[in-house]
Scaffold this motif. Structure first.
Motif, PDB file in Angstrom:
ATOM      1  N   MET A 134      25.042  44.541  67.138  1.00 41.32           N
ATOM      2  CA  MET A 134      24.952  43.517  68.481  1.00 41.32           C
ATOM      3  C   MET A 134      24.624  42.588  67.293  1.00 41.32           C
ATOM      4  O   MET A 134      24.026  42.616  67.475  1.00 41.32           O
ATOM      5  CB  MET A 134      23.830  43.925  68.816  1.00 41.32           C
ATOM      6  N   GLY A 135      25.870  41.056  67.989  1.00 43.57           N
ATOM      7  CA  GLY A 135      25.617  39.724  67.604  1.00 43.57           C
ATOM      8  C   GLY A 135      26.418  38.391  68.584  1.00 43.57           C
ATOM      9  O   GLY A 135      26.198  38.983  69.795  1.00 43.57           O
ATOM     10  N   ARG A 136      25.575  37.883  68.081  1.00 45.20           N
ATOM     11  CA  ARG A 136      25.990  36.567  69.793  1.00 45.20           C
ATOM     12  C   ARG A 136      27.415  36.294  69.724  1.00 45.20           C
ATOM     13  O   ARG A 136      27.886  36.696  71.257  1.00 45.20           O
ATOM     14  CB  ARG A 136      25.940  35.285  69.362  1.00 45.20           C
ATOM     15  N   GLN A 137      28.394  36.898  69.329  1.00 42.87           N
ATOM     16  CA  GLN A 137      29.875  37.279  69.632  1.00 42.87           C
ATOM     17  C   GLN A 137      30.481  38.580  70.784  1.00 42.87           C
ATOM     18  O   GLN A 137      30.764  38.869  71.192  1.00 42.87           O
ATOM     19  CB  GLN A 137      30.534  38.043  68.342  1.00 42.87           C
ATOM     20  N   HIS A 138      28.862  39.440  70.807  1.00 43.52           N
ATOM     21  CA  HIS A 138      29.345  40.224  72.896  1.00 43.52           C
ATOM     22  C   HIS A 138      28.644  39.941  73.766  1.00 43.52           C
ATOM     23  O   HIS A 138      28.756  40.742  74.157  1.00 43.52           O
ATOM     24  CB  HIS A 138      28.297  41.399  71.130  1.00 43.52           C
ATOM     25  N   VAL A 139      28.447  38.345  73.660  1.00 39.38           N
ATOM     26  CA  VAL A 139      27.648  37.640  74.180  1.00 39.38           C
ATOM     27  C   VAL A 139      28.662  36.287  74.982  1.00 39.38           C
ATOM     28  O   VAL A 139      28.321  36.015  73.967  1.00 39.38           O
ATOM     29  CB  VAL A 139      25.942  37.254  74.156  1.00 39.38           C
ATOM     30  N   ARG A 140      28.716  36.986  75.975  1.00 37.32           N
ATOM     31  CA  ARG A 140      29.777  36.285  77.048  1.00 37.32           C
ATOM     32  C   ARG A 140      29.139  36.247  78.493  1.00 37.32           C
ATOM     33  O   ARG A 140      29.068  37.444  78.930  1.00 37.32           O
ATOM     34  CB  ARG A 140      31.229  36.474  76.623  1.00 37.32           C
ATOM     35  N   GLY A 141      29.335  35.470  79.275  1.00 36.35           N
ATOM     36  CA  GLY A 141      29.418  35.136  80.859  1.00 36.35           C
ATOM     37  C   GLY A 141      27.713  35.872  80.972  1.00 36.35           C
ATOM     38  O   GLY A 141      27.970  36.550  82.095  1.00 36.35           O
ATOM     39  N   GLY A 142      26.495  35.705  80.593  1.00 42.94           N
ATOM     40  CA  GLY A 142      25.270  36.146  80.212  1.00 42.94           C
ATOM     41  C   GLY A 142      25.451  37.459  80.543  1.00 42.94           C
ATOM     42  O   GLY A 142      24.885  38.554  80.854  1.00 42.94           O
ATOM     43  N   LYS A 143      26.638  37.817  80.223  1.00 46.63           N
ATOM     44  CA  LYS A 143      26.349  39.837  79.811  1.00 46.63           C
ATOM     45  C   LYS A 143      26.818  39.950  78.054  1.00 46.63           C
ATOM     46  O   LYS A 143      27.159  39.193  77.363  1.00 46.63           O
ATOM     47  CB  LYS A 143      27.492  40.740  80.654  1.00 46.63           C
TER      48      LYS A 143
END
Length: 317
Positions: free
Chosen positions: A170-179
């Motif tokens: 997991m990394g920041r590239q997997h976080v979008r729109g609060g999910k």
């Protein structure tokens, strides 16, 4: 030994072909065919490792035996060797059922000897990975400060309820729109999830440096492997004063338990954990706080009675 000596002397290593080591019609021949099949190769690497471990253990005893001659009684006698290890027995049964099912599909034999093989009752049941309690979590958080790798690891495990193999990627590239987006490694990425960020997880991510591809990194700056992550995190749990066997997977169980205690349905829990069946969810939520749920259930009954008016009959019924 010829190959070993050749390697030591720098010569070309003789190639040993698997079919030269196996006789047609034997269990070894079946196993080689299974390893080369699409059914086996499409499994995740971690799953293939588990299957190989069980199959090779079986092959060491029955590899030269006939496929057609393999009977249920032979399997039962083999399983009896692991009577004191119910977890091992369950895994071997599952893998052998897959292997013998493959034999039937490929016409190596007409029937599956695993079918109808009754499960033996064990006096003790394997509980698998120890599920973390709320006290364990509080103790860990009290020892490791906010902003530490240890606290981030706990938040990722607890508030996504995912396996270690997915958490380490997991990394920041997997976080979008609060999910946070998860394509679970088990099953080859076929199970895709969008999990809302819990406020505590969002805060842990905010305190994490943004200059790495993954949230969790080793001391040398690289990503963890699942195995190295387990060793590191288990050591951190011991240092914090938690009992032995406080593993990352125990937090996946704790995450599922907390969802159940919050009143989530099994379908809702499955949407977070990514389990394939409700039976798997039920297994993960066995440690739900019985006392708390009993209090909630009785309070619901009392509230229902307050809303329901009781009319006394005017005459005897």
């Amino acid at each position: 030994m010829e190959a070993y000596q050749a390697a030591l002397s720098g010569q070309a290593v003789p190639r040993v072909v698997a079919t030269e080591r196996t006789q047609p019609g034997t269990m070894s021949a079946l196993i080689v065919a299974y390893y080369n099949s699409t059914e086996f190769k499409t499994h995740a690497e971690s799953t293939r490792y588990v299957y190989r471990h069980a199959i090779e253990r079986f092959r060491s005893k029955f590899g030269e035996k006939s496929i057609a001659g393999m009977q249920s009684k032979h399997v039962r006698e083999y399983l009896d060797e692991f009577a004191d290890k119910p977890g091992v027995t369950t895994n071997i049964r599952r893998v052998l059922n897959i292997l013998m099912g493959f034999a039937v599909e490929r016409n190596y034999r007409p029937d599956n000897p695993m079918k109808g093989l009754r499960k033996s009752k064990s006096r003790r049941r394997s509980e698998g990975f120890r599920a973390w309690t709320d006290d364990d979590i509080a103790t860990f958080e009290a020892y490791w400060p906010a902003g530490s790798r240890e606290r981030l690891a706990l938040a990722l495990l607890l508030y996504t309820a995912q396996r270690r193999s997915d958490v380490v990627k997991m990394g920041r590239q997997h976080v979008r729109g609060g999910k946070i987006h998860v394509a679970q490694q088990k099953g080859g990425g076929q199970t895709k999830l969008w999990i809302p960020l819990h406020p505590k997880l969002a805060e842990a991510i905010r305190l994490t440096p943004a200059d790495h591809l993954t949230f969790l990194i080793t001391r040398t700056g690289g990503p963890f492997t699942p195995e190295s992550f387990t060793n590191w995190f288990a050591a951190a749990a011991l240092e914090a004063g938690l009992p032995p066997r406080s593993s990352p997977h125990g937090l996946r169980k704790a995450g599922a338990r907390r969802l159940a205690e919050a009143g989530c349905t099994q379908h809702q829990i499955k949407a977070i954990t990514g389990h394939k069946t409700l039976a798997e969810v039920a297994l993960y939520t066995e440690s739900v706080d019985q006392e708390r749920l009993a209090d909630q259930a009785m309070a619901a009954v009392e509230e229902s009675e307050k809303r329901t008016s009781t009319v006394k009959p005017s005459e005897r019924v």
